[in-house]
Design a protein around this motif. Structure first.
Motif, mmCIF file in Angstrom:
data_model
loop_
_atom_site.group_PDB
_atom_site.id
_atom_site.type_symbol
_atom_site.label_atom_id
_atom_site.label_comp_id
_atom_site.label_asym_id
_atom_site.label_seq_id
_atom_site.Cartn_x
_atom_site.Cartn_y
_atom_site.Cartn_z
ATOM 1 N N ARG A 340 0.822 -1.208 0.000
ATOM 2 C CA ARG A 340 0.000 0.000 0.000
ATOM 3 C C ARG A 340 0.864 1.270 0.000
ATOM 4 N N THR A 342 1.085 3.694 1.889
ATOM 5 C CA THR A 342 0.842 4.307 3.196
ATOM 6 C C THR A 342 1.823 5.441 3.466
ATOM 7 N N LEU A 390 -3.162 6.840 3.586
ATOM 8 C CA LEU A 390 -4.369 6.740 4.404
ATOM 9 C C LEU A 390 -5.100 8.068 4.498
#
Length: 741
Positions: A340, A342, A390
C-alpha cells in the motif's frame, strides 16, 4: 549479562591479549609516483599526503590511519565501508534507503541526512578532488593505491566541510612501463566481480591507462510483494587516465571516471505491525520487504580532472587541480514496506560541481609548507513526493541550492631545533549560497511531478528563494618533539566549521523561520599524541587523545505532523563536548607473523540542545534527552597474520574480529537503536613469488550477525506505524583469482 556488557568485556579482553601490538596504518604501502616516495617504500616507511605534501606518517602531527588497496583486497573488502572495521572512532555506512550513498561519522561528527543541499561533516576526496555529494560515494576497491582517513577537523587544508575529518581515496599512478592485471571473484549470493586494468606507455614520457569493473550479486533478501531481490548489486565502473612527465619535476595527469549503479531500491524491513491488519506485519528475514512503491533505481556519477605539478626550483613546486563532476539519482523509498502507498517517497536528485585549486609547495632545510587558493561552483537539486496514502495526501517537495565557495589557505612547518618543530596554518573561507524551496499539498496518490496529473493542488506550504553568505577563518597550530628518530610526540589545536544552508524539506507553515536557513557548525579540537617505531621497527604504536568543543551542530528532525505529512526542520543544536582516545598498534616479530590492534573510545555529550516541542514557540533545552547518533563509545579491531613459504610463493592466513558498542540511530532513543556487536572475519591468500598470481578466499561476518546500520522512525496509525531498519551484510564467502603481468 547484557549485550552491551559482553561487548565491553570482549573489548577489554582484546586489549589484554594484544596490548603489545601496533598501527594498522603501518601495513599499507607508500604511494608510487615520486622518487622520494619510492625510496621510502623500499625502506618500509609510510608516506602520506595528509598535509598536502609527502611526509612520513610518523612525522605528521595528525591522527591518520592508512590502508593500502592491496590490503583491502586481500581482506575481501567489498568497498570502502570496510574502513569502519579497522579505523578507530569511525562510522562509514551505506545510507538508509540507498545502495551507494555514503554516511560518515568520525569522533561523533558527521551528517546523517544525504538530501541535496546538506553537506557532509566528513569529506571524501578522490585524488585531491573534493566530492561534494554523498550519492555513489561508497567507492569500490579497484585501481586504488591507498586510502587515508584523517580524524579531527581538517579545515585549514581541506576546507569547510571537514569538521569531523576527511577520507582520501588515492588512485595508482600509471608510471611508464607496460603492466596489466585481471581479477575475478565469485562468492555467496552469486557474487561476481570482474576487474581489469592496463597501462600502455606510448613514449618514454607519455602513458595511457584504464580500469573497468563490473559487479553483480543476488540479493540477501527478496521483495515478497514484487519478487525482485533486495540488497543486490548491479554496478559498472570505469576510470581512464593519461600521464605526461616531460622531465624530472614535471607531472601532468588527465583522468575521467564514471560509475552507474542499477541495484534495486533498498526498502528496509518492518520491525512492528500496525494493529491486526496483516498487511502491516513484518515479513520474512531482516533482508526481506513487501514494499510496493517501485523497483526502479539508478545512480550515476562521473567526473573529469586535470592535475599538473611543475617544479619551479629545487624547493618550490606549483600544483594545479581542476575538476568537474556531476551525478543524478532516481529511485524510491517505501517507508511503510507494504504494497500500500501508506508512506512512500519517490525521488530524484541532481548535482554538478566545478572546482579549481592552486598550490605552492615549499620544501627547504628547516621550512616546509603549502599555500593555495580554492574555488567551488556547485548546484544540487531534486524533488520528492511524500505520499500519505491513508489520508489520500501527497506533499511535493522540490528545490535547488547554488553554492560558490572561495578560500585561501596556508600551512607551514618550521624546525626550531633538530628535534622541535612548530606548524601553523590558516584558511579563510567564504560561501555564497542561494536556496530555492517549494513544498505543496496535493489530494491524491503522488503529485503530477511523479506521474499523477489528476492530483488536485492544495495548500502551498513553502515557496521561497533566499541567499546567505557564510565566512570563517579556521586556524591550526601544532608542536612536535622528536626525542629520537622514528618517535614523534605532538600537541595540536585547530578549528573547523561546516557551512550553513537552507533546509530543502523546510515547511514554512509549521516552521516559518525555515526561510532564514540554518547557521554553520563550529568546533574547537585539542589533540595530544605519540607516533613511534620501536624494537628495530618491529613494533609500531600510534596514540592520540582529543577533546572537542562542538557548537551549533546541524541536526535534521523529521517527525509526523498533525493532519498528515512529515514536519522537517534543521536545528542548530547548541553545545556539546566530545573527548576520547585512539590507539593503533602493530607488531611484526618475524616475517612469518604479525598482529595488530585498533581501539577507539568516544564520549560525546550534549550540554545544550534547544528545540521546539509540541508546536511551542519558545525553544526548550532537551540536552538530557538527546544522544549522538552513529557514535559508539567503543570501537576495536584485533587481527593476526601467519604466513609460510609454499609452492613457489607465500600463503597467509588472517583472522580478525571487530567490535562496536551500542549505537543510537537518532538524537533520541528509539527501538531502532543497535546493541553492541562483533564481526568475525578471516582470509587465506596465496601469492606467487614476484606477486604475479594471487588466489584467495575471504569470509566476512562469519558468525552471521544481524545488525542495523540505519532506519526510519514514523510511528502512528496514519503512517502505518512505519518503523523500519536497514541491516549490514550477512555471512559471505568470496574466492578470488588475480593475475598481474
Amino acid at each position: 549479562m547484557s549485550r552491551h556488557d559482553s561487548v565491553r568485556i570482549a573489548l577489554l579482553a582484546s586489549v589484554a591479549l594484544l596490548s603489545a601490538t601496533p598501527a594498522f596504518a603501518q601495513d599499507s604501502a607508500a604511494p608510487a609516483g615520486t622518487a622520494a616516495s619510492e625510496a621510502a617504500q623500499q625502506e618500509g616507511e609510510i608516506i602520506v599526503t595528509a598535509r598536502r605534501r609527502e611526509e612520513s606518517l610518523i612525522d605528521v602531527p595528525i591522527s591518520v590511519s592508512v590502508v593500502s588497496g592491496d590490503t583491502l583486497l586481500a581482506k575481501g573488502a567489498p568497498d570502502i565501508t570496510a574502513l569502519q572495521d579497522i579505523t578507530p572512532n569511525l562510522t562509514l555506512q551505506v545510507a538508509r534507503g540507498s545502495n551507494s550513498t555514503m554516511i560518515a561519522f568520525s569522533r561523533g561528527v558527521g551528517q546523517q541526512d544525504p538530501l541535496w543541499g546538506f553537506e557532509p561533516g566528513v569529506a571524501l576526496y578522490i585524488d585531491d578532488v573534493y566530492v561534494a555529494r554523498p550519492q555513489n560515494a561508497i567507492l569500490d576497491v579497484f585501481d586504488v593505491q591507498r586510502v587515508e582517513v584523517l580524524r579531527g577537523p581538517q579545515g585549514t587544508l581541506y576546507g569547510r566541510n571537514t569538521i569531523g575529518g576527511a577520507i582520501k581515496y588515492v588512485t595508482k599512478r600509471l608510471g611508464h612501463e607496460f603492466h596489466a592485471s585481471a581479477r575475478a571473484a565469485y562468492g555467496s549470493y552469486n557474487q561476481v566481480d570482474l576487474v581489469g586494468t592496463v597501462t600502455v606507455p606510448l613514449t618514454e614520457t607519455l602513458s595511457v591507462g584504464g580500469s573497468v569493473a563490473r559487479y553483480w550479486r543476488d540479493g540477501y533478501g527478496h521483495n515478497l510483494n514484487t519478487g525482485v531481490d533486495q540488497y543486490n548489486k548491479d554496478v559498472v565502473a570505469g576510470r581512464v587516465s593519461a600521464e605526461f612527465t616531460p622531465r624530472d619535476g614535471f607531472f601532468f595527469r588527465v583522468a575521467a571516471d564514471r560509475t552507474v549503479d542499477h541495484s534495486n531500491p533498498r526498502h528496509g524491513h518492518r520491525l512492528f505491525g500496525n494493529g491486526a491488519d496483516p498487511v502491516y506485519q513484518p515479513v520474512g528475514s531482516v533482508y526481506d520487504t513487501a514494499a510496493g512503491s517501485g523497483d526502479t533505481n539508478r545512480v550515476m556519477s562521473q567526473g573529469v580532472s586535470a592535475t599538473g605539478e611543475i617544479a619551479l626550483t629545487n624547493e618550490l613546486t606549483f600544483k594545479s587541480i581542476t575538476a568537474w563532476r556531476n551525478g543524478n539519482t532516481s529511485g524510491t523509498i517505501d517507508f511503510d514496506n507494504t504494497p500500500r502507498p501508506t508512506l512512500d517517497v519517490p525521488a530524484y536528485y541532481r548535482d554538478r560541481q566545478f572546482t579549481q585549486e592552486l598550490q605552492l609547495l615549499y620544501t627547504g632545510g628547516r621550512l616546509q609548507g603549502v599555500a593555495g587558493l580554492y574555488y567551488l561552483n556547485a548546484r544540487a537539486s531534486g524533488a520528492f513526493d511524500t505520499v500519505v496514502g491513508l489520508a489520500n495526501l501527497t506533499i511535493l517537495t522540490s528545490g535547488t541550492v547554488d553554492t560558490k565557495s572561495y578560500a585561501a589557505f596556508g600551512d607551514l612547518s618550521y624546525s626550531l631545533t633538530d628535534r622541535l618543530k612548530l606548524s601553523a596554518g590558516l584558511r579563510y573561507t567564504k560561501d555564497d549560497k542561494t536556496g530555492t524551496v517549494y513544498r505543496q499539498n496535493f489530494t491524491g496518490i503522488r503529485s503530477p511531478r511523479f506521474g499523477n496529473p489528476a492530483a488536485v493542488p492544495g495548500l502551498l506550504r513553502t515557496n521561497y528563494t533566499n541567499s546567505r553568505d557564510f565566512e570563517q577563518a579556521t586556524p591550526r597550530i601544532s608542536l612536535s618533539y622528536e626525542p629520537r628518530h622514528d618517535l614523534n610526540l605532538y600537541a595540536s589545536w585547530g578549528k573547523g566549521f561546516k557551512s550553513g544552508g537552507f533546509d530543502m524539506r523546510g515547511d514554512a507553515v509549521l516552521t516559518p523561520t525555515t526561510v532564514n536557513g540554518y547557521q554553520p557548525e563550529k568546533i574547537d579540537s585539542y589533540e595530544v599524541g605519540m607516533k613511534g617505531a620501536f624494537l628495530d621497527r618491529r613494533f609500531f604504536l600510534n596514540l592520540a587523545g582529543y577533546y572537542s568543543n562542538y557548537r551549533d551542530q546541524q541536526v535534521t528532525i523529521q517527525a509526523p505532523a498533525a493532519g498528515g505529512g512529515i514536519a522537517s526542520f534543521v536545528d542548530n543544536a547548541g553545545k556539546a563536548e566530545i573527548w576520547g582516545f585512539e590507539a593503533e598498534a602493530r607488531m611484526v616479530p618475524s616475517r612469518h607473523f604479525s598482529s595488530s590492534l585498533v581501539v577507539g573510545y568516544t564520549h560525546a555529550e550534549y550540554k545544550k540542545f534547544l528545540t521546539y516541542i509540541g508546536g511551542g514557540t519558545t525553544p526548550v533545552d532537551v540536552s538530557n534527552q538527546r544522544f549522538f547518533q552513529n557514535t559508539p563509545r567503543w570501537t576495536a579491531n584485533a587481527s593476526a597474520t601467519w604466513s609460510e613459504d609454499l609452492a613457489g610463493g607465500t600463503i597467509a592466513f588472517t583472522p580478525s574480529v571487530s567490535l562496536r558498542s551500542d549505537i543510537s540511530m537518532f538524537e533520541y532513543a528509539s527501538p531502532l537503536d543497535q546493541d553492541g556487536y562483533a564481526l568475525v572475519e578471516a582470509s587465506l591468500n596465496w601469492t606467487s613469488e614476484g606477486g604475479r598470481y594471487r588466489i584467495g578466499v575471504a569470509g566476512r561476518n562469519l558468525t552471521d550477525e544481524r545488525y542495523r546500520v540505519g532506519g526510519y522512525y514514523f510511528p502512528g496509525a496514519l503512517y502505518g506505524n512505519s518503523i523500519i531498519g536497514y541491516y549490514g551484510p550477512p555471512r559471505t564467502v568470496t574466492g578470488t583469482f588475480e593475475l598481474r603481468f
